[in-house]
Design a protein around this motif. Structure first.
Motif, PDB file in Angstrom:
ATOM      1  N   LYS A   1       0.876  -1.178   0.000  1.00 20.70           N
ATOM      2  CA  LYS A   1       0.000   0.000   0.000  1.00 20.70           C
ATOM      3  C   LYS A   1       0.912   1.226   0.000  1.00 20.70           C
ATOM      4  O   LYS A   1       1.829   1.323   0.808  1.00 20.70           O
ATOM      5  N   GLU A   2       0.643   2.147  -0.925  1.00 22.51           N
ATOM      6  CA  GLU A   2       1.558   3.273  -1.135  1.00 22.51           C
ATOM      7  C   GLU A   2       0.886   4.595  -0.777  1.00 22.51           C
ATOM      8  O   GLU A   2      -0.294   4.817  -1.076  1.00 22.51           O
ATOM      9  N   PHE A   3       1.655   5.491  -0.134  1.00 23.83           N
ATOM     10  CA  PHE A   3       1.143   6.790   0.303  1.00 23.83           C
ATOM     11  C   PHE A   3       2.012   7.910  -0.258  1.00 23.83           C
ATOM     12  O   PHE A   3       3.226   7.911  -0.083  1.00 23.83           O
ATOM     13  N   ASP A   4       1.352   8.853  -0.935  1.00 24.87           N
ATOM     14  CA  ASP A   4       2.047   9.995  -1.532  1.00 24.87           C
ATOM     15  C   ASP A   4       1.496  11.279  -0.900  1.00 24.87           C
ATOM     16  O   ASP A   4       0.326  11.609  -1.058  1.00 24.87           O
ATOM     17  N   PHE A   5       2.362  11.983  -0.155  1.00 25.53           N
ATOM     18  CA  PHE A   5       1.970  13.213   0.532  1.00 25.53           C
ATOM     19  C   PHE A   5       2.507  14.449  -0.175  1.00 25.53           C
ATOM     20  O   PHE A   5       2.583  15.526   0.425  1.00 25.53           O
ATOM     21  N   SER A   6       2.879  14.326  -1.439  1.00 24.38           N
ATOM     22  CA  SER A   6       3.506  15.423  -2.174  1.00 24.38           C
ATOM     23  C   SER A   6       2.599  16.631  -2.291  1.00 24.38           C
ATOM     24  O   SER A   6       3.054  17.777  -2.211  1.00 24.38           O
TER      25      SER A   6
ATOM     26  N   PHE B   1      -6.563  -2.572   3.091  1.00 24.64           N
ATOM     27  CA  PHE B   1      -5.992  -2.508   1.743  1.00 24.64           C
ATOM     28  C   PHE B   1      -6.993  -1.974   0.726  1.00 24.64           C
ATOM     29  O   PHE B   1      -6.610  -1.667  -0.410  1.00 24.64           O
ATOM     30  N   ASN B   2      -8.261  -1.871   1.120  1.00 27.46           N
ATOM     31  CA  ASN B   2      -9.275  -1.292   0.244  1.00 27.46           C
ATOM     32  C   ASN B   2      -9.624   0.134   0.651  1.00 27.46           C
ATOM     33  O   ASN B   2     -10.369   0.822  -0.054  1.00 27.46           O
ATOM     34  N   ASP B   3      -9.093   0.578   1.784  1.00 26.98           N
ATOM     35  CA  ASP B   3      -9.399   1.904   2.312  1.00 26.98           C
ATOM     36  C   ASP B   3      -8.785   2.962   1.405  1.00 26.98           C
ATOM     37  O   ASP B   3      -7.606   2.883   1.046  1.00 26.98           O
ATOM     38  N   VAL B   4      -9.580   3.983   1.049  1.00 28.48           N
ATOM     39  CA  VAL B   4      -9.068   5.037   0.178  1.00 28.48           C
ATOM     40  C   VAL B   4      -8.065   5.926   0.901  1.00 28.48           C
ATOM     41  O   VAL B   4      -7.358   6.721   0.272  1.00 28.48           O
ATOM     42  N   ASN B   5      -7.989   5.794   2.234  1.00 32.09           N
ATOM     43  CA  ASN B   5      -7.003   6.556   2.992  1.00 32.09           C
ATOM     44  C   ASN B   5      -6.206   5.591   3.872  1.00 32.09           C
ATOM     45  O   ASN B   5      -5.291   4.948   3.417  1.00 32.09           O
ATOM     46  N   GLY B   6      -6.567   5.481   5.140  1.00 31.15           N
ATOM     47  CA  GLY B   6      -5.867   4.558   6.029  1.00 31.15           C
ATOM     48  C   GLY B   6      -4.511   5.046   6.472  1.00 31.15           C
ATOM     49  O   GLY B   6      -3.664   4.271   6.916  1.00 31.15           O
TER      50      GLY B   6
ATOM     51  N   ASP C   1     -12.529 -14.680   1.201  1.00 31.48           N
ATOM     52  CA  ASP C   1     -12.401 -13.230   1.249  1.00 31.48           C
ATOM     53  C   ASP C   1     -12.705 -12.722   2.656  1.00 31.48           C
ATOM     54  O   ASP C   1     -13.854 -12.694   3.090  1.00 31.48           O
ATOM     55  N   LEU C   2     -11.672 -12.315   3.390  1.00 30.93           N
ATOM     56  CA  LEU C   2     -11.838 -11.862   4.771  1.00 30.93           C
ATOM     57  C   LEU C   2     -12.481 -10.487   4.863  1.00 30.93           C
ATOM     58  O   LEU C   2     -12.863 -10.051   5.955  1.00 30.93           O
ATOM     59  N   THR C   3     -12.597  -9.789   3.740  1.00 31.38           N
ATOM     60  CA  THR C   3     -13.206  -8.466   3.755  1.00 31.38           C
ATOM     61  C   THR C   3     -14.687  -8.513   3.382  1.00 31.38           C
ATOM     62  O   THR C   3     -15.354  -7.487   3.382  1.00 31.38           O
ATOM     63  N   ALA C   4     -15.183  -9.695   3.055  1.00 29.52           N
ATOM     64  CA  ALA C   4     -16.586  -9.832   2.664  1.00 29.52           C
ATOM     65  C   ALA C   4     -17.487  -9.686   3.885  1.00 29.52           C
ATOM     66  O   ALA C   4     -17.099  -9.987   5.016  1.00 29.52           O
ATOM     67  N   ALA C   5     -18.705  -9.241   3.656  1.00 29.26           N
ATOM     68  CA  ALA C   5     -19.660  -9.117   4.744  1.00 29.26           C
ATOM     69  C   ALA C   5     -19.954 -10.505   5.310  1.00 29.26           C
ATOM     70  O   ALA C   5     -20.026 -11.485   4.567  1.00 29.26           O
ATOM     71  N   PRO C   6     -20.117 -10.620   6.637  1.00 32.43           N
ATOM     72  CA  PRO C   6     -20.424 -11.920   7.236  1.00 32.43           C
ATOM     73  C   PRO C   6     -21.780 -12.419   6.796  1.00 32.43           C
ATOM     74  O   PRO C   6     -22.645 -11.631   6.399  1.00 32.43           O
TER      75      PRO C   6
END
Length: 234
Positions: free
Chosen positions: A107-112, A160-165, A131-136
């Motif tokens: 996961k990559e973060f760019d603060f430029s 890993f799906n978060d638009v920020n994090g 899929d551990l991210t699927a709804a139960p």
């Protein structure tokens, strides 16, 4: 208006002047924070050869990153931009596992761009039904029309799906990664009372099942930790 010795005094002008001064002060504080972050990142970049050497020693300790983080994790690496060290990529390397086929997730973060964060997420290739991210699954008696407004009982991997994090990323890159030995030994030299990243990434039931699977010589017993015990999405 304020009253002094019975006379009314207009204080709106001085209050506005004070407000403007505090705006300027806050601007300097923000500059300080930015320069401190840049300096910290610069020296983290200088540590890269030592971190690489450290990984060689870590490789000789079975289950090191499993103890620091979670099952099947072989290593964590932080890759920083030489031109702008505040920009970084968090790389997780995994052993073969029952959940996904990726050997690496980054996961990559760019603060430029000041005031915004550019985040690049990986694609996780989940194995069928894992899929551990699927709804139960819906509970018995729950209406089919019920919708999940929030997927509360999911895994760390939804990060890993978060638009920020970026908050969790900061803890991993600037706490868990440089202080890995402390997490492994359970010691801490932190001056604050923040919850360790270990508590966010790993859950006791997954660890216990993983250890049991090692003792039994089978990975199957470590599969599918109870959904209600998985860390929540951030």
């Amino acid at each position: 208006m304020a009253t002094t010795n019975g006379a009314s005094v207009d204080i709106q002008g001085p209050l506005k002047e004070l407000d403007d001064i505090y705006v300027d002060i806050n601007g300097i504080v923000e500059q300080l924070v930015e320069e401190e972050a840049a300096l910290h990142a610069k020296y983290e970049l200088k540590k890269v050869p030592l971190y690489q050497k450290r990984q060689g020693a870590i490789d000789k300790i079975p289950g090191f990153w499993h103890t620091c983080a979670f099952s099947y994790l072989k290593s964590i690496d932080i890759e920083r931009s030489a031109d702008m060290p505040v920009n970084y990529k968090i790389i997780f390397k995994f052993a073969e596992n029952p959940y996904f086929t990726n050997s690496e997730l980054a996961k990559e973060f760019d603060f430029s761009d000041k005031g915004s964060i550019k985040v690049t997420n990986p694609e996780i290739n989940w194995k069928e039904g894992k899929d551990l991210t699927a709804a139960p699954p819906k509970l018995e008696g729950e209406d089919d029309d019920d919708c999940f407004t929030e997927n509360e009982d999911t895994s760390f991997f939804c990060w890993f799906n978060d638009v920020n994090g970026s908050d969790l990323a900061d803890l991993i890159a600037n706490d868990l990664y440089p202080l890995a030995l402390m997490y492994f030994t359970g010691s801490s030299e932190s001056d604050d009372d923040e919850v360790p990243v270990y508590d966010e990434l790993a859950q006791d039931d997954v660890e216990e099942e993983y250890e049991e699977s090692e003792n039994a010589g089978s990975d199957e017993e470590a599969e599918d930790a109870p959904v209600n015990k998985r860390p929540k999405c951030t």
